[in-house]
Enzyme design. Structure first.
Site, mmCIF file in Angstrom:
data_model
loop_
_atom_site.group_PDB
_atom_site.id
_atom_site.type_symbol
_atom_site.label_atom_id
_atom_site.label_comp_id
_atom_site.label_asym_id
_atom_site.label_seq_id
_atom_site.Cartn_x
_atom_site.Cartn_y
_atom_site.Cartn_z
ATOM 1 N N ASN A 7 0.880 -1.170 0.000
ATOM 2 C CA ASN A 7 0.000 0.000 0.000
ATOM 3 C C ASN A 7 0.916 1.218 0.000
ATOM 4 O OD1 ASN A 7 -1.386 2.324 0.969
ATOM 5 N ND2 ASN A 7 -3.046 1.048 1.739
ATOM 6 N N GLU A 34 -3.994 1.791 -2.890
ATOM 7 C CA GLU A 34 -4.092 3.234 -2.620
ATOM 8 C C GLU A 34 -3.206 4.045 -3.555
ATOM 9 O OE1 GLU A 34 -4.223 3.820 1.987
ATOM 10 O OE2 GLU A 34 -5.387 5.404 1.036
ATOM 11 N N ASP A 146 -3.971 -4.979 1.011
ATOM 12 C CA ASP A 146 -4.208 -4.355 2.309
ATOM 13 C C ASP A 146 -5.582 -4.801 2.783
ATOM 14 O OD1 ASP A 146 -4.690 -2.806 4.502
ATOM 15 O OD2 ASP A 146 -4.332 -0.877 3.510
ATOM 16 N N ASN A 148 -6.742 -4.456 5.892
ATOM 17 C CA ASN A 148 -7.243 -3.612 6.984
ATOM 18 C C ASN A 148 -7.851 -4.436 8.116
ATOM 19 O OD1 ASN A 148 -6.709 -0.751 6.701
ATOM 20 N ND2 ASN A 148 -7.924 -0.826 4.824
ATOM 21 N N ASP A 218 -1.340 -6.339 5.994
ATOM 22 C CA ASP A 218 -1.100 -6.616 4.571
ATOM 23 C C ASP A 218 -0.800 -8.107 4.438
ATOM 24 O OD1 ASP A 218 -0.914 -3.731 3.284
ATOM 25 O OD2 ASP A 218 0.115 -3.672 5.223
ATOM 26 N N ASP A 247 2.949 4.684 4.760
ATOM 27 C CA ASP A 247 2.767 4.174 6.125
ATOM 28 C C ASP A 247 2.761 2.636 6.153
ATOM 29 O OD1 ASP A 247 0.386 4.425 4.738
ATOM 30 O OD2 ASP A 247 -0.727 5.364 6.387
ATOM 31 N N HIS A 248 2.842 2.009 4.967
ATOM 32 C CA HIS A 248 2.958 0.548 4.874
ATOM 33 C C HIS A 248 4.332 0.177 4.309
ATOM 34 C CE1 HIS A 248 -1.487 -0.469 5.102
ATOM 35 N NE2 HIS A 248 -1.523 0.829 4.926
#
Length: 259
Positions: A7, A34, A146, A148, A218, A247-248
């Site tokens: 991501n 994303e 991802d 989540n 992930d 951020d991943h």
DNA sequence: ATGGTAGAGCATCTA
């Protein structure tokens, strides 16, 4: 076949990092989530210069998924078959080197009890139904992206801090379990037993990365015939360091060539 | 201090 899922939180903002990472890591396939841009703004030329074909399912401002691959990506599918024109760009499937790859950006869910949380659970239910209707467990099928969702308490830095939060509720975890019950295995977890701290995401805020406050959300799920080919799997935390990271971090899995 | 940062796109929304 070396496959990664990442991501990137905007492919435009992350282009220098992603191109540098591709050059160094040399995956055969990179599933992106994303990307936050429409198809026409996706930097396919930059990736083509590195030897990667781009398969894109973009969307303005939010969401968007793409697959970069050395080999041709065939029989491409964008979104669920019953999606309308207004549907969010969260699912992209294609066949690469004989493996059916399903790249997903599962909805975040925002907060338990909200419309977005209900949408997340419904989306995951539809994903399971999609697998029921279109794939067989005897095939080489890979579901990554991802999610989540942190599948277990050991997949978050402090379960006590997640009481009442999204990503860890029984309903979300059950939705992941339903995807495994269909006939897949968590390939990454397979290599690490009961170890904790195997995070792939860290919030930008409050120095979470450097304080090791992360989550493993992930995931790479594979059918039994494909999971049997898995050689190793790692999170590349180095890609979360340095200037302007996502951020991943990328999660990489290496598969034996087909015999 | 119910905090903090990042991205899109230009006021907030999303994460």
């Amino acid at each position: 076949m070396k496959l990664a899922t990442w991501n990137v939180n905007s492919i435009t903002a992350r282009l220098p990092l992603v191109t540098k990472w591709l050059t160094e890591a040399q995956p055969d396939v990179l599933c992106l989530q994303e990307i936050k841009c429409t198809d026409d703004r996706f930097p396919a030329n930059e990736f083509a210069a590195l030897g990667y074909e781009s398969t894109v399912f973009g969307q303005r401002t939010y969401n968007g998924v793409a697959i970069l691959s050395h080999a041709k990506c065939r029989d491409v599918q964008r979104g669920f078959p019953d999606d309308g024109a207004e549907a969010q760009a969260r699912l992209l499937a294609g066949t690469i080197d004989g493996v059916r790859i399903v790249n997903v950006y599962i909805p975040n869910g925002q907060a338990v009890g909200t419309d977005k949380y209900a949408f997340k659970l419904d989306w995951m239910r539809r994903l399971r139904e999609f697998f029921d209707a279109h794939y067989q467990t005897s095939q080489q099928v890979l579901l990554c992206g991802d999610f989540n969702v942190a599948p277990e308490d050991r997949d978050v830095w402090d379960p006590g801090k997640f009481v009442g939060a999204t990503h860890v509720t029984p309903a979300e975890r059950d939705a992941v379990t339903q995807l495994e019950k269909w006939g897949t295995e968590d390939v990454f977890r397979h290599f690490y037993g009961d170890a904790d701290g195997l995070f792939s995401y860290w919030d930008y805020r409050a120095g979470d990365f450097h304080e090791h406050r992360g989550m493993r959300i992930d995931l790479v799920l594979a059918t039994t015939p494909l999971a049997a080919r898995a050689r190793w799997a790692v999170v590349d935390r180095n890609a979360r360091k340095g200037k302007q990271p996502s951020d991943h971090a990328p999660v990489i899995t290496d598969f034996d060539e087909r015999s």
